[in-house]
Scaffold this motif. Structure first.
Motif, mmCIF file in Angstrom:
data_model
loop_
_atom_site.group_PDB
_atom_site.id
_atom_site.type_symbol
_atom_site.label_atom_id
_atom_site.label_comp_id
_atom_site.label_asym_id
_atom_site.label_seq_id
_atom_site.Cartn_x
_atom_site.Cartn_y
_atom_site.Cartn_z
ATOM 1 N N ASP A 142 22.099 36.693 35.768
ATOM 2 C CA ASP A 142 22.670 37.603 36.751
ATOM 3 C C ASP A 142 23.283 38.566 36.335
ATOM 4 N N THR A 143 23.146 39.705 37.120
ATOM 5 C CA THR A 143 23.695 41.053 36.692
ATOM 6 C C THR A 143 24.589 41.445 37.803
ATOM 7 N N GLU A 144 25.366 42.667 37.666
ATOM 8 C CA GLU A 144 26.264 42.712 38.904
ATOM 9 C C GLU A 144 25.433 43.196 40.108
ATOM 10 N N ARG A 145 24.260 43.904 39.670
ATOM 11 C CA ARG A 145 23.397 44.378 40.813
ATOM 12 C C ARG A 145 22.036 43.538 41.029
#
Lengths: 456, 279
Positions: A142-145
């Motif tokens: 998972d990334t921030e966006r």
């Protein structure tokens, strides 16, 4: 020093050079008659050329030392190349690349990026099962966006080339085992005769079989147009005077006894021990009779015994002839009876006076003639043992398996990044493959179509 | 003349017609000639299949039944059949008729040689003992699919080289219709791979057969040796491409040399003494 040798042995240049040299040498071997054929060409070649060819072992090229050295070099080259490359392939097979958010997506062409309706959260929920279904070792970060995915398929394709090359080595190993531990031999067996020893072809010796083979009967049958239809040897195999196997031997249907294979290889005829004679007494009638070698018969009205002592199919290049020995109270006489006596007398006038032994009327008042000599078939058997053959067969099978993996599978690796873009999601796809770029493009396009239709 | 040979000699003209139309299409640059060329080729293939089946049936009626793959005539017919079959599959897959002008002539030449050469007898002959084997069909089919794939690769290589000549002129319809060189190179590589696998299978099935007929799976008979030579040439070609990334002109030239070796394996070997002399 050792490094240079290894670098030389594992170079592709050596591979290509060896493949071409072996091909060229093989061409030479099909132009220069080999082994048995060589005997014929011995006479037509000039002595210098013959000596040169002989010293280079060109008359038995495929078993010559230098051909064996070439094959050994090719094997060494195969092993060296595989050892050099295998660790790299193993790493690519084992290692899952890090899920970098940027690197795989640099310089991505615009057609590899799609925008779909909906927030990343929902899209990712749909995308993940899709990838899990189609790819192996799917990873997600998972990334921030949004998120980054990795997936791959066909990792095993990295090994196709090693399977192929190892299998070629297995084939070569099997061939070596066969030539060291096996043998090729032949024997000619007339009807009714048997043997327990056969003549080796390459090593020029005698091989004891450990059992006896007997040819009971050889026969040929023909089609209506005269072409041969079947060569058949009825064989019996005996151990300690008891028959252990009996059966017909046909071309394409060898018989195996104790790991030794028998093949119907050839046939021929030899004079039998029965001859057809004509006998005329004085001005009387000519009578025909058969006679067997070593089986004397007596002339009716005289106390004389006639014995066929020798049977020759072509005596002194003058055709079929038999040597008769006639024993009577007056002593014994022996003389030759030729089949073509008249032709011989035409060609050599006065021969009967010069060589009384050629006179068929030597025992007066009888005149002998030779009608024909009964001929007898012999069967030509080839006898072989090759303990390497199953190794070669297994190797061949895996060569093909290796081809399929090498040519028809590819290690495809895929990175997908989902980014939030307002109310929508932007999806970028990056893919690599170790081969078949066309197939990869098709697959990515197919996948993009699926992804474009994703809805939250 | 027997029905099957009549049909098969007519197929020669059908393939000639198809090859001519493909060439016409290339020279005039008009797609108008394309569909008839394809349909005529397909019609020829069907007629040829019928001819082969009739020949097969005929041999059974004569009491010497065997697959029509047993002498030079039958092998030439089968060679051209595989070329046309493979070609039409490729045409259908890549949706392009450009290859036709370079491949159909091979099929026509093979048929013409079979039908009109005085050295090739079209009579159905019985099988001599050495050919009476279940391996006959598998061996011949694998070998000839290999030969046909190599023939197609050779056609593609010729196209590649010709395309190279045309770059200066540029405008002629003929050169425009030739596919771009990367596609030709890729297709040629795929054909060689297919050919190589079939040739390997052909050599293996031949060895299995030889093991039961001649007493040894490999006896350096000239035909065996030449099949190995061909195999080595294509192996060298595949290695230089897969590892060195050799492409284009060099591959095209090697592909033509490889096919010359195939042709020698097929025909030239009959000039040399050996066990395969009945083929």
């Amino acid at each position: 020093m050792i490094k240079t040798i290894i670098a030389f042995l594992s170079s592709l240049k050596l591979t290509i050079a060896l493949l071409i040299i072996i091909a060229a040498a093989s061409v030479l071997g099909t132009v220069i008659p080999q082994q048995y054929g060589a005997v014929e060409s011995f006479r037509t070649l000039s002595p210098e050329l013959r000596d040169l060819f002989d010293s280079l072992q060109l008359f038995d090229l495929y078993h010559s030392i230098w051909f064996i050295i070439l094959m050994s070099l090719l094997s060494a080259n195969l092993i060296a190349c595989s050892l050099k490359r295998f660790p790299g392939s193993w790493k690519l097979f084992k290692k899952i690349p890090s899920l970098d958010t940027d690197k795989p997506f640099q310089n991505l062409p615009p057609e590899r990026i799609v925008t779909v309706e909906g927030k990343p959260h929902g899209i990712i929920g749909k995308l993940e099962p899709l990838l899990l279904k189609r790819y192996k070792r799917v990873r997600k970060r998972d990334t921030e966006r949004g998120a980054v995915f990795y997936g791959e398929k066909g990792a095993y394709s990295r090994f196709g080339v090693y399977i192929t090359h190892a299998s070629v080595l297995v084939v070569i190993a099997g061939a070596i085992v066969g030539s060291l531990l096996g043998f090729d031999a032949y024997v000619n067996l007339p009807d009714g005769e048997s043997t327990n020893a056969v003549r080796l072809i390459r090593q020029n010796g005698i091989k004891q079989l450990g059992f006896t083979v007997r040819c009971d009967r050889f026969s040929i049958s023909y089609y209506d147009n005269g072409m041969p239809k079947e060569y058949r040897s009825q064989l019996s195999f005996l151990k300690d005077n008891t028959v252990i196997f009996q059966g017909p031997l046909l071309v394409n249907h060898p018989i195996t006894i104790d790991g030794i294979r028998f093949y119907q290889a050839s046939y021929g005829s030899i004079p039998g021990d029965e001859v057809y004679l004509t006998i005329r007494k004085g001005d009387g009638e000519t009578v025909s009779r058969t006679a067997r070698a070593e089986d004397p018969f007596s002339l009716n009205d005289k106390d004389a015994r006639v014995e066929v002592v020798r049977i020759e199919e072509n005596f002194m290049s003058m055709g079929p002839a038999v040597l008769l020995e006639i024993t009577s109270p007056g002593g014994s006489t022996s003389f030759w009876v030729f089949k073509y006596i008249e032709k011989i007398m035409d060609r050599f006038p006065g021969i009967l006076e010069k060589v009384p032994k050629f006179n068929p009327g030597l025992f007066r008042p009888y005149l002998f003639g030779l009608d024909r000599i009964e001929s007898r078939y012999y069967t030509g058997l080839q006898i072989s043992r090759d303990p390497g053959v199953y190794t070669v067969a297994a190797g061949s099978f895996f060569v093909i398996l290796g081809f399929f993996i090498t040519f028809f599978s590819a290690h495809r690796r895929l990175w997908i990044r989902v980014d939030e873009q307002g109310e929508n999601s932007r999806i970028s796809i990056s893919a690599t493959s170790n081969k078949d770029p066309v197939g990869l493009r098709r697959e990515v396009e197919h996948l993009m179509k699926h992804i474009s239709s994703l809805r939250e | 003349m027997v029905l099957n040979t009549t049909i098969l000699s007519w197929v020669t003209f059908i393939y000639f017609g198809s090859a001519t139309l493909y060439l016409f299409r290339m020279v005039t640059g008009k797609e108008f000639w394309g569909p008839p060329a394809s349909y005529i080729a397909l019609f020829g293939l069907l007629a040829q299949s019928v001819g082969l089946v009739l020949r097969w049936i005929e041999s059974y009626k004569m009491g010497i039944g065997h697959a029509p793959l047993s002498n030079l005539y039958e092998s030439l017919i089968f060679f051209s059949w595989t070329i046309v079959l493979l070609y039409l599959i490729i045409e259908w897959r890549i949706k392009s008729r450009n290859l036709g002008a370079f491949v159909m002539p091979f099929a026509f030449i093979a048929m013409a040689y079979a039908s009109f050469s005085p050295n090739v007898t079209s009579r159905i002959q019985p099988l001599i003992p050495a050919l009476q084997s279940n391996w006959l069909i598998t061996h011949v089919i694998t070998c000839f699919f290999g030969y046909a794939a190599f023939a197609i690769a050779c056609g593609l290589a010729l196209m590649y080289l010709i395309k190279g000549l045309g770059r200066a002129e540029g405008s002629s319809a003929f050169f425009k219709l030739l596919p771009n060189r990367d596609i030709l190179d890729e297709l040629s590589y795929h054909s060689v791979v297919i050919g190589f696998i079939f040739l390997t299978l052909g050599i293996i099935t031949g060895s299995v057969w030889a093991y039961s007929a001649w007493g040894s799976y490999w006896s350096w008979d000239p035909k065996e040796t030449w099949s190995l030579i061909t195999w080595l040439i294509y192996a060298a070609m595949l290695h230089s491409r897969l590892i060195r990334g050799w492409k284009g002109k060099r591959m095209a030239i090697m592909s033509i040399i490889g096919f010359a070796s195939v042709l020698f394996t097929y025909f030239g070997v009959n000039l040399l003494p050996g066990l395969h002399s009945y083929f």
